[in-house]
Design a protein around this motif. Structure first.
Motif, PDB file in Angstrom:
ATOM      1  N   GLY A 196       0.827  -1.210   0.000  1.00  0.00           N
ATOM      2  CA  GLY A 196       0.000   0.000   0.000  1.00  0.00           C
ATOM      3  C   GLY A 196       0.852   1.247   0.000  1.00  0.00           C
ATOM      4  N   LYS A 197       0.179   2.330   0.267  1.00  0.00           N
ATOM      5  CA  LYS A 197       0.870   3.612   0.281  1.00  0.00           C
ATOM      6  C   LYS A 197       1.465   3.854   1.663  1.00  0.00           C
ATOM      7  N   ARG A 198       2.662   4.408   1.699  1.00  0.00           N
ATOM      8  CA  ARG A 198       3.271   4.766   2.977  1.00  0.00           C
ATOM      9  C   ARG A 198       3.270   6.282   3.143  1.00  0.00           C
ATOM     10  N   VAL A 199       3.187   6.681   4.389  1.00  0.00           N
ATOM     11  CA  VAL A 199       3.221   8.114   4.696  1.00  0.00           C
ATOM     12  C   VAL A 199       4.601   8.477   5.225  1.00  0.00           C
ATOM     13  N   TYR A 200       5.115   9.602   4.759  1.00  0.00           N
ATOM     14  CA  TYR A 200       6.400  10.105   5.254  1.00  0.00           C
ATOM     15  C   TYR A 200       6.187  11.498   5.805  1.00  0.00           C
ATOM     16  N   PRO A 214       3.533   8.389  -6.775  1.00  0.00           N
ATOM     17  CA  PRO A 214       2.414   9.017  -6.044  1.00  0.00           C
ATOM     18  C   PRO A 214       1.370   8.016  -5.541  1.00  0.00           C
ATOM     19  N   ASP A 215       1.345   6.825  -6.110  1.00  0.00           N
ATOM     20  CA  ASP A 215       0.410   5.804  -5.599  1.00  0.00           C
ATOM     21  C   ASP A 215       0.943   5.120  -4.350  1.00  0.00           C
ATOM     22  N   LYS A 216       2.242   5.251  -4.122  1.00  0.00           N
ATOM     23  CA  LYS A 216       2.869   4.489  -3.030  1.00  0.00           C
ATOM     24  C   LYS A 216       3.462   5.372  -1.938  1.00  0.00           C
ATOM     25  N   VAL A 217       3.545   6.634  -2.226  1.00  0.00           N
ATOM     26  CA  VAL A 217       4.263   7.531  -1.318  1.00  0.00           C
ATOM     27  C   VAL A 217       3.482   8.834  -1.105  1.00  0.00           C
ATOM     28  N   ALA A 218       3.171   9.124   0.154  1.00  0.00           N
ATOM     29  CA  ALA A 218       2.609  10.439   0.498  1.00  0.00           C
ATOM     30  C   ALA A 218       3.588  11.129   1.434  1.00  0.00           C
ATOM     31  N   ILE A 219       4.014  12.321   1.036  1.00  0.00           N
ATOM     32  CA  ILE A 219       4.996  13.056   1.841  1.00  0.00           C
ATOM     33  C   ILE A 219       4.327  14.292   2.420  1.00  0.00           C
ATOM     34  N   GLN A 220       4.421  14.440   3.744  1.00  0.00           N
ATOM     35  CA  GLN A 220       3.853  15.621   4.387  1.00  0.00           C
ATOM     36  C   GLN A 220       4.972  16.556   4.800  1.00  0.00           C
TER      37      GLN A 220
END
Ligand code: GL4
Length: 797
Positions: A64-68, A307-313
């Motif tokens: 799934g997608k991971r959050v960073y 962008p489907d696997k990585v969300a960067i805040q």
């Protein structure tokens, strides 16, 4: 999977003894408090390992997608107590230590606070990490492993003195050094074109080395990683120079590198513009992004999937170089075309804005940016050119203006979502600072009202109230804080109201004992504990609170037999070392405290307490013991506040303005259970149009005139009567945060608070309603909002 399944008291006892023996090399008869603390910490850490590994396994399996979460600040505080709370091991460990004649609380308090942050912004990041683990949201926090966290504060004759903080002077049992995870971070030099590609020849490099800390969620069902980067030299120690006697030069590369992760910048809401700070921001951002790409490429080979696997805040603009850096890595290292690189970067990145104060909006001169990060300067200019041509925007919306890079604009332009941190703050973002960008990128701005973790802020720091809650509404509220609403059904139950009052009193007695030990003051636990704890800043208006304290003192002295409600006024907070007005406010509070505390006439009715070195651990003591929470910033200035939420959950009533999240707190607990005063954000704007607003307000307020007169006469600084003349002058002539204009309203509201406090049972009822209405302010709710609206990620629970 639950970490608790196979932890028997006996196995834990054995583990602690083993660590004492084999990790610390001590036998029980010689073990110090430190040894016990380390042995217990390693043992508790052992128990986190299993869910930590399991979470990693599950995350890889789920694809799934991971959050960073990228943040220059993580204000963690102490870890042991929190970990034991999450794992449900508190009582077991206490019993084990009791048998050894060791106090668990002594062990807990032996741990230094991990103070890798300044205030609300950094503490929010720590609450978010905990909530992401509790919610089984696959996530990494990325930050800097500062050797020295936020300075220690002491008072010398009432003035703040800063001392270095040295939490890493002793081993940190919660971290795992990862020498194999290391990235080269380039700086300076120049860029050349070769075969249509840009090649950056850096003049300086350092290594970023990873240090991992597991962050365990509630009941040990999941653990994420906080990965902190330490800077190390890329060049080895110069033996030849050393042998020739030039010891300093021999160590130069190492010294240069280590300054990068040496200290946390102590500015909260002001930017400092220093080259070292820019380097720190890039150091974190580049290390994090290289690590993210490495992890992604170990699982996938198509970068368009990023962008489907990585969300960067991006936590504020501090890591806003993530936009240009991700483009650089995708183009210069991985060979993508500009358009693809930019689209992918934009698809991954999001930006949280935490303040509208103009002095906090970061800018860097193009000269400095071009010198330290020449390749990024090129990329920023191209982003800017496209942004301007695509949106056809006004010149004041450009990223580069007047030879400065505006990091807020850069972050905004390179983010899929931009969020504010309370409903009011988000509205004001759209209306003011980001109005123009909101026009050209409509619907990019959304709101995510802040929250705080109830595990640390209620369960761990307020065991007395936690027991009342569990006894009344049943177990499980810690991970489902909306359940606190069930308390409302018990409002008419006298026993429940009494129990809430008794828990508060218990905490006030504990705090009084602590103040007695620390400061030699004896507090009356039946007095109202009125608390303002936060960074010292003019907009937070500690000054208004002190003025009210002086007014109260004078009024009591004029009529000592009057029907007064006894109060203990408690202040806590640090000022940025270079913020001289804030430091004067600290001096002033201490001078007022000294005068009032030495007055026998008012001694039983008013005391002022300002313990030095306010930090997370002190907050954990003070908040559960608070009756009245002071949230009195000028409306429109405090983006959200998070302390305000912690107080509400712990059954304090709030005196506050319609600012930040106060607005939502009041809505949730009910207007009749909240002491409101002061101008609204719109009225504040109008008031600023009145050029002599302060003078007019002072002339209309006899109490305020009297207070300023006393200060001007030197009543609080008898040995240096003129000390506060500049403060008085500034009140009459500037008053940038409208203390004078809100003062009478505040004074009247405080009188209302006094009356309310005289009816203890009714006060307990109001406290109950505040607790019952506080469920919304769990950071679990906030993180669910980010997951749904920004990150598009799923829980793997
Ligand atoms: C802050 C805000 O001042 C504060 O209101 C908010 O609660 C916090 C977290 O969103 O962020 N912004 C900066 S800068 N420092 C803060 O504490």
């Amino acid at each position: 999977m639950n970490a608790l399944n196979d932890v028997s008291p006996q196995s834990l006892r054995t583990r602690i003894t083993k660590h004492l023996t084999y990790t610390l090399g001590k036998d029980k008869s010689h073990a110090s408090l430190y040894d016990w603390r380390m042995a217990v910490s390693y043992s508790v850490r052992d128990i986190v390992i299993e869910p930590w590994f399991a979470a990693t396994r599950k995350t890889y399996e789920a694809q799934g997608k991971r959050v960073y979460y990228l943040s220059l600040e993580f204000l963690i505080g102490r870890i042991l107590g929190d970990a034991m709370t999450s794992l449900g091991l508190f009582d077991t460990v206490r019993e084990i230590l009791d048998d050894e004649g060791i106090s668990l609380w002594d062990v807990i308090e032996d741990e230094p606070d991990a103070a890798l942050g300044n205030g609300g912004l950094g503490r929010l990041a720590a609450c978010f990490l905990e909530s992401m683990s509790t919610l089984a949201c696959p996530a990494y926090g990325y930050g800097i492993r500062y050797e020295h966290g936020l300075f220690r504060q002491k008072f010398e004759n009432g003035s703040q003195v800063e001392l270095p903080e040295d939490w890493l002077n002793q081993p940190n049992p919660w971290e795992f050094e990862r020498p194999e995870s290391r990235y080269t971070i380039p700086f300076k030099g120049h860029v050349e074109q070769a075969d249509g590609k840009s090649v950056w020849y850096a003049a300086e490099t350092v290594y970023a080395r990873a240090y991992d800390m597991p962050v365990v969620g509630w009941q040990g069902k999941w653990a994420n990683t906080l990965r902190l980067w330490g800077a190390h030299p890329t060049e080895m120690f110069d033996l030849e120079r050393f042998n020739s006697g030039d010891y300093t030069a021999a160590a130069a590369p190492e010294a240069l590198a280590r300054t990068l992760s040496r200290v946390l910048y102590p500015e909260d809401t002001t930017e400092s513009g220093k080259e070292l700070r820019l380097k720190q921001e890039y150091f974190l951002t580049s290390a994090a992004l290289q690590d993210i790409l490495r992890r992604f490429l170990s699982e996938y080979d198509d970068l368009s999937l990023l962008p489907d696997k990585v969300a960067i805040q991006m936590n504020d603009t501090h890591p806003a170089l993530a936009g240009p850096e991700l483009i650089r890595l995708l183009m210069d290292v991985h060979g993508l075309a500009w358009e693809d690189a930019k689209r992918i970067a934009l698809g991954c990145l999001n930006y949280t804005n935490h303040t509208l104060l103009p002095e906090a909006l970061e800018t860097w001169s193009t000269w400095l940016m071009g010198r330290v990060l020449p390749r990024h300067m090129q990329i920023i200019e191209r982003i800017d050119a496209e942004h301007q041509s695509e949106t056809n925007c006004a010149p004041d919306l450009a990223i580069v203006q007047h030879d400065h890079v505006h990091m807020g604009t850069l972050a905004f332009v390179m983010a899929s979502h931009v969020n504010g941190v309370s409903a009011l703050h988000t509205d004001l973002m759209k209306e003011t600072v980001f109005a123009g960008l909101n026009g050209v990128y409509p619907s990019r701005i959304i709101n995510q009202t802040n929250g705080v973790t109830p595990r640390r802020w209620v369960r761990l720091s307020n065991p007395a109230l936690s027991k009342v809650l569990t006894d009344t509404i049943g177990a499980g509220w810690e991970s489902d804080l909306d359940r606190l609403a069930d308390l409302a059904a018990h409002e008419e139950d006298h026993d429940v109201r009494d129990a809430i009052g008794a828990a508060k009193r218990h905490n006030k007695v504990a705090l009084s004992n602590w103040v007695g030990e620390k400061m030699g003051m004896s507090l009356n636990p039946d007095a109202m504990f009125d608390v303002q704890i936060k960074r010292i800043h003019e907009y937070k208006r500690q000054l208004m609170n002190v003025f009210e304290t002086i007014a109260r003192w004078s009024a009591i002295r004029a009529n000592p037999q009057g029907d007064w409600t006894p109060r203990v006024k408690i202040f806590g907070g640090k000022a940025a070392p270079g913020y001289f007005v804030a430091k004067d406010i600290i001096h002033f509070i201490n001078d007022v405290a000294k005068t009032i505390n030495n007055d026998p006439v008012t001694a039983d009715l008013l005391q002022v307490v300002y313990p030095a070195n306010y930090n997370v651990s002190m907050a954990q003591r003070l908040i559960p013991a608070t009756d009245l929470s002071e949230q009195i910033s000028t409306a429109g200035k405090e983006a959200s506040g998070t302390g305000n939420m912690k107080f509400t959950m712990n059954g304090a009533l709030t005196i506050g303005t319609l600012d930040g999240a106060n607005v939502e707190i009041r809505e949730h607990v009910g207007a009749e259970n909240f002491f409101l005063f002061g101008m609204t954000a719109a009225q504040v704007q109008d008031r600023y149009q009145v050029t002599d607003h302060a003078r007019q307000a002072i002339l209309a307020s006899q109490p305020l005139q009297d207070i300023l007169q006393m200060i001007a006469e030197g009543r609080f600084s008898p040995t240096d009567k003129g000390r506060y003349l500049p403060l008085v002058d500034a009140m009459w002539n500037h008053d940038p945060f409208l203390v004078a204009s809100d003062f009478d309203s505040y004074l009247a509201c405080q009188a209302q608070v006094d009356r309310a406090y005289t009816d203890a049972d009714q006060w307990n009822r109001l406290a109950l309603r505040n607790i019952a209405g506080s469920g919304f302010f769990s950071s679990d709710r906030t993180i669910k909002g980010y997951m749904a609206d920004i990150w598009d990620t799923k829980s793997l629970a």
